[in-house]
Motif scaffolding. Sequence first.
Motif, mmCIF file in Angstrom:
data_model
loop_
_atom_site.group_PDB
_atom_site.id
_atom_site.type_symbol
_atom_site.label_atom_id
_atom_site.label_comp_id
_atom_site.label_asym_id
_atom_site.label_seq_id
_atom_site.Cartn_x
_atom_site.Cartn_y
_atom_site.Cartn_z
ATOM 1 N N THR A 1 25.323 35.474 -18.583
ATOM 2 C CA THR A 1 25.691 34.277 -19.535
ATOM 3 C C THR A 1 26.840 33.221 -18.794
ATOM 4 N N TYR A 2 26.935 32.475 -18.909
ATOM 5 C CA TYR A 2 27.546 31.280 -18.423
ATOM 6 C C TYR A 2 28.162 30.309 -19.583
ATOM 7 N N GLN A 3 29.752 30.249 -19.134
ATOM 8 C CA GLN A 3 31.131 29.402 -19.813
ATOM 9 C C GLN A 3 30.356 27.605 -19.851
ATOM 10 N N LEU A 4 29.464 27.573 -20.805
ATOM 11 C CA LEU A 4 28.690 26.000 -20.558
ATOM 12 C C LEU A 4 30.360 24.660 -20.864
ATOM 13 N N ILE B 1 19.745 28.767 -26.086
ATOM 14 C CA ILE B 1 21.090 28.102 -24.753
ATOM 15 C C ILE B 1 20.785 28.797 -24.110
ATOM 16 N N GLY B 2 19.564 29.452 -23.058
ATOM 17 C CA GLY B 2 19.074 29.220 -22.373
ATOM 18 C C GLY B 2 18.850 28.057 -21.110
ATOM 19 N N ALA B 3 18.089 27.362 -22.456
ATOM 20 C CA ALA B 3 17.679 26.391 -21.823
ATOM 21 C C ALA B 3 18.582 25.181 -21.181
ATOM 22 N N PHE B 4 20.084 25.212 -21.737
ATOM 23 C CA PHE B 4 21.536 24.410 -21.464
ATOM 24 C C PHE B 4 22.315 24.597 -20.489
ATOM 25 N N GLU B 5 20.900 25.978 -20.134
ATOM 26 C CA GLU B 5 22.082 27.058 -18.974
ATOM 27 C C GLU B 5 21.629 26.253 -18.220
ATOM 28 N N TRP C 1 19.308 26.580 -41.026
ATOM 29 C CA TRP C 1 20.814 26.088 -40.526
ATOM 30 C C TRP C 1 21.736 27.066 -39.879
ATOM 31 N N GLN C 2 21.467 28.350 -39.606
ATOM 32 C CA GLN C 2 22.448 29.095 -39.337
ATOM 33 C C GLN C 2 22.330 29.705 -37.986
ATOM 34 N N ILE C 3 21.618 28.690 -37.388
ATOM 35 C CA ILE C 3 21.367 28.610 -36.210
ATOM 36 C C ILE C 3 21.678 28.098 -35.456
ATOM 37 N N PRO C 4 21.419 26.929 -35.551
ATOM 38 C CA PRO C 4 22.013 25.385 -35.036
ATOM 39 C C PRO C 4 23.967 25.599 -35.854
ATOM 40 N N ILE C 5 24.465 26.522 -36.717
ATOM 41 C CA ILE C 5 26.156 26.798 -36.795
ATOM 42 C C ILE C 5 26.196 27.739 -35.583
ATOM 43 N N GLU C 6 25.409 28.756 -35.260
ATOM 44 C CA GLU C 6 25.148 30.211 -34.630
ATOM 45 C C GLU C 6 25.877 28.998 -33.288
ATOM 46 N N ARG D 1 29.051 27.715 -32.695
ATOM 47 C CA ARG D 1 29.984 28.686 -33.008
ATOM 48 C C ARG D 1 30.188 29.064 -31.394
ATOM 49 N N ARG D 2 29.245 29.063 -30.197
ATOM 50 C CA ARG D 2 29.131 30.300 -28.981
ATOM 51 C C ARG D 2 29.212 29.180 -28.014
ATOM 52 N N VAL D 3 28.729 27.889 -28.222
ATOM 53 C CA VAL D 3 29.119 26.484 -27.389
ATOM 54 C C VAL D 3 29.910 25.389 -28.484
ATOM 55 N N LYS D 4 31.687 25.337 -28.297
ATOM 56 C CA LYS D 4 31.599 24.883 -29.600
ATOM 57 C C LYS D 4 31.765 23.586 -28.912
ATOM 58 N N GLN D 5 31.681 22.955 -27.394
ATOM 59 C CA GLN D 5 31.944 21.434 -27.478
ATOM 60 C C GLN D 5 30.396 20.765 -26.917
ATOM 61 N N LEU D 6 29.480 21.123 -27.631
ATOM 62 C CA LEU D 6 27.936 21.453 -27.430
ATOM 63 C C LEU D 6 27.993 20.172 -28.702
#
Length: 368
Positions: A2-5, A150-154, A185-190, A193-198
């Motif tokens: 994984t990558y820190q976006l 997330i893979g699409a963003f990566e 809604w829990q999926i976009p919330i997660e 959480r994982r990509v805070k600046q997105l």
Amino acid sequence: MTYQLDIQPCPEWNLFTRLQRPLVIAGPCSAESEEQLFETATLLKNNGIEVLRAGIWKPRTRPNCFEGIGMKGLPWLQHIQKTLGLKISTEVANAHHVEAALKHDIDMLWIGARSTANPFAVQEIAEALRGVDIPVFVKNPVNPDIELWIGAFERLYLRGIKKMGAIHRGFSSYNSARYRNTPQWQIPIELKRRVKQLPLFCDPSHIGGHREYIQEISQKAMDLGFDGLIVESHVHPDCALSDAAQQITPVQLKEILEHLVIREAHPNNSANHLIIEELREKIDTLDSSIMEALTNRMKIIEEIGLYKKENNITILQPDRWESILSRVTEEARENNLPVELVERVFKAIHQASIDRQTDIMNKKELGA
């Protein structure tokens, strides 16, 4: 891997900061004619919208449906951009779409749900966007798979795209009870959480599937702290060639936005901050008690597992599980708790108990 976006801030995200409301992108599901598009865009601009969206290429579920006007719609968007001063955006699904859009100076692009679900398509788009410095939105895949999202963003990030935003449009289901797409809604919330600046946007048109739900879904998104909305708006929605039921007029959109309650991300004064912190401390204490109870419960489960192994007893005891589920759901009703929530929690605990006992049952003794 994984990558820190490292998502970069984009001026377009802050267009509406001065108006104290989220960034709203609006426009018809499909560009149908130059007149329809220009009239819609003019009304949207007159009602405060600064970013126009319009589908040029439309991926339809069934053949022989209106699949967009294609390339000839791009000059229409470009004309609106130059004449009305609106920023323009459209969906791309392959490298050809990207190249055509860039040639016509499209300000923003988005990748649709069907394309997000296809890593080959996302990779092709990412390659075509290499070295391009414009915002790119990614809708969630049609199925509830956060890793695919997330893979699409990566993939985009690895090709140098740093200005990205996520669009939550809900997830397809075989039998959606109310909305066209289940929000989950829990999926976009997660994701947040994982990509805070997105930056996180909501597409209430596709979630609801009908214009009557746009207000409530938009408010839900604002309550959850979403950064913006992308809404389908058509000058004559009932005559639209695609997704007519979920589109609203520019005037209706203005009314919806005027009634939105925009929540603050943080307490706006020290007194409110102290109250929330006090309540959070109580929650933290209760969370610790829950963790202690789960730890003790799992220790007892291990003892039960060892006993079952020694006495050759099956792990699953249907009557016992039925008794537990009946008891906790009844207690939920008595305490005015959501039964569905309690069922989900105890089903997860029960599955973890089965998994732990399975490990014990299949663990070989030392020296065996």
